[in-house]
Design a protein around this motif. Structure first.
Motif, short mmCIF file in Angstrom:
data_model
loop_
_atom_site.label_atom_id
_atom_site.label_comp_id
_atom_site.label_asym_id
_atom_site.label_seq_id
_atom_site.Cartn_x
_atom_site.Cartn_y
_atom_site.Cartn_z
N LEU A 12 0.82 -1.21 0.00
CA LEU A 12 0.00 0.00 0.00
C LEU A 12 0.86 1.27 0.00
O LEU A 12 0.41 2.32 -0.45
CB LEU A 12 -0.96 0.01 1.20
N GLY A 17 2.07 9.21 -2.14
CA GLY A 17 1.87 10.02 -0.93
C GLY A 17 1.48 9.23 0.30
O GLY A 17 1.11 9.83 1.31
N VAL A 18 1.54 7.90 0.23
CA VAL A 18 1.15 7.08 1.39
C VAL A 18 2.39 6.65 2.15
O VAL A 18 3.26 5.98 1.60
CB VAL A 18 0.32 5.86 0.95
N ARG A 21 2.70 4.98 8.28
CA ARG A 21 1.60 5.07 9.24
C ARG A 21 0.24 5.01 8.55
O ARG A 21 -0.67 4.32 8.99
CB ARG A 21 1.68 6.37 10.03
N GLN A 22 0.12 5.77 7.43
CA GLN A 22 -1.17 5.76 6.73
C GLN A 22 -1.45 4.38 6.15
O GLN A 22 -2.57 3.89 6.21
CB GLN A 22 -1.17 6.82 5.61
N ALA A 24 -0.47 1.51 7.36
CA ALA A 24 -0.88 0.64 8.47
C ALA A 24 -2.34 0.93 8.84
O ALA A 24 -3.11 0.01 9.11
CB ALA A 24 0.03 0.85 9.67
N ARG A 25 -2.70 2.22 8.83
CA ARG A 25 -4.09 2.58 9.13
C ARG A 25 -5.04 1.98 8.08
O ARG A 25 -6.13 1.52 8.40
CB ARG A 25 -4.25 4.09 9.21
N PHE A 26 -4.59 1.99 6.81
CA PHE A 26 -5.41 1.40 5.74
C PHE A 26 -5.63 -0.09 6.00
O PHE A 26 -6.75 -0.58 5.89
CB PHE A 26 -4.71 1.56 4.38
N VAL A 27 -4.55 -0.81 6.33
CA VAL A 27 -4.68 -2.25 6.54
C VAL A 27 -5.62 -2.54 7.71
O VAL A 27 -6.49 -3.41 7.61
CB VAL A 27 -3.30 -2.91 6.77
N LEU A 28 -5.49 -1.77 8.79
CA LEU A 28 -6.37 -1.99 9.94
C LEU A 28 -7.82 -1.73 9.56
O LEU A 28 -8.72 -2.47 9.95
CB LEU A 28 -5.98 -1.08 11.10
N ALA A 29 -8.05 -0.66 8.77
CA ALA A 29 -9.42 -0.35 8.35
C ALA A 29 -9.96 -1.47 7.45
O ALA A 29 -11.12 -1.86 7.56
CB ALA A 29 -9.45 0.98 7.61
N LEU B 15 -11.30 3.93 2.31
CA LEU B 15 -10.12 3.90 3.18
C LEU B 15 -10.15 5.15 4.05
O LEU B 15 -10.59 6.21 3.60
CB LEU B 15 -8.84 3.85 2.35
N PRO B 16 -9.67 5.04 5.30
CA PRO B 16 -9.78 6.19 6.21
C PRO B 16 -8.99 7.40 5.74
O PRO B 16 -7.81 7.29 5.41
CB PRO B 16 -9.22 5.64 7.53
#
Lengths: 198, 198
Positions: A12, A17-18, A21-22, A24-29, B15-16
């Protein structure tokens, strides 16, 4: 940490621009979504290139051989607006004010990013302009971004087409953006605003 | 615009923190990747829930039945650190300074986001704390975020476990962050910094 998690984060992170941290947030979401949604999104990504292609004429995205705009007989063949990206084309289309054709370069000249005239669709622009000018006069509207690489690209296009018979080169107007404040405008914007006053 | 393009944009917007422009930029970037990369990313998303699960003990992500931390016999059974998200757990793990166990709540209490004590893993925290206190004294370290919802969650946990025999409640220290500047610190941070001076 789970290696599969790390691997998906890494994949991801390739999105523009990812950061870590972003991602990881995507995977959790995504882990909180249900299987159907994951299949939908994952499937759309796997099949993206099968379902969406680039128009061989203007390099807009398209699902058929040529895109809806190139295909439209009501479009003005005397106008060709050159943009960097498909998203730029969409922004102009949304205004509903432009009825000519487009040419998507696929980026702007930026040697640091390995973006040279050869990686952009500039040769194709030459071929296309030649085809259109054979039918009549052509206005070539340069609508690259007001950034360093956009300006470099604009200059490069100007050098190629400047002085060619049947071609008028124009550029999008520059000046104060609507909703912006004069006191916060940078020098370059104010310079353009002053120069293009009327 | 291409309907397939729009559809993929719509899926990515789930995605968040991803808005329509960023989602469109993602799709364009993906279109420039080769088939192998798309299959890799799309496949990882489709199989995400098959490959990664949540640990039934602490709700950390895991590829096996219980996660590596819960499984580790060297971890201190007398310490349980409560975080909102897996990413918070990872941040603490990276310091290498904590050798106890974790409990991931899955968010913080925020009625506006439909996050209530029932949607969080608070009942599971009670069961777990009961199991651990049966073996010996337990330090329950509340490490929710220093935000409104994090504070609300901390208060809620305090109310449940406060005064329970065998449980000591602690919270992460508050004060000036390393690398920050006193002149830019907000009132709440300064208040905490003054209170926890030593």
């Amino acid at each position: 940490m789970s290696p599969k998690f790390e691997q998906t984060v890494k994949l991801l992170r390739k999105l523009p621009g990812v950061g870590p941290r972003q991602a990881a947030r995507f995977v959790l979401a995504l882990l909180n979504k249900d299987e159907t949604e994951l299949r939908e999104l994952g499937g759309a990504i796997v099949n993206l290139k099968k379902d969406i292609r680039f128009c061989p004429e203007c390099f807009n995205i398209s699902e058929n051989a040529t895109c809806a705009i190139c295909h439209d007989p009501k479009r003005d063949n005397g106008k060709l607006l050159v943009v960097e990206k498909v998203t730029d084309l969409n922004s102009i289309e949304r205004t509903g004010l432009y009825q000519g054709h487009y040419h998507v370069l696929g980026g702007a000249i930026n040697p640091l990013d390995n973006m040279t005239p050869e990686t952009l669709k500039i040769r194709q622009l030459e071929t296309r302009a030649a085809k259109l000018t054979a039918k009549g006069p052509l206005e070539l509207i340069i609508a690259t971004n007001p950034s360093t690489s956009g300006e470099a690209t604009a200059l490069y296009i100007k050098e190629i087409f400047g002085g060619q018979p049947n071609i008028t080169l124009t550029r999008l107007g520059r000046g104060l953006a609507s909703g912006s404040a004069l006191e916060y405008a940078d020098e370059s914007t104010l310079k353009h605003a002053l120069e293009s006053r009327r």
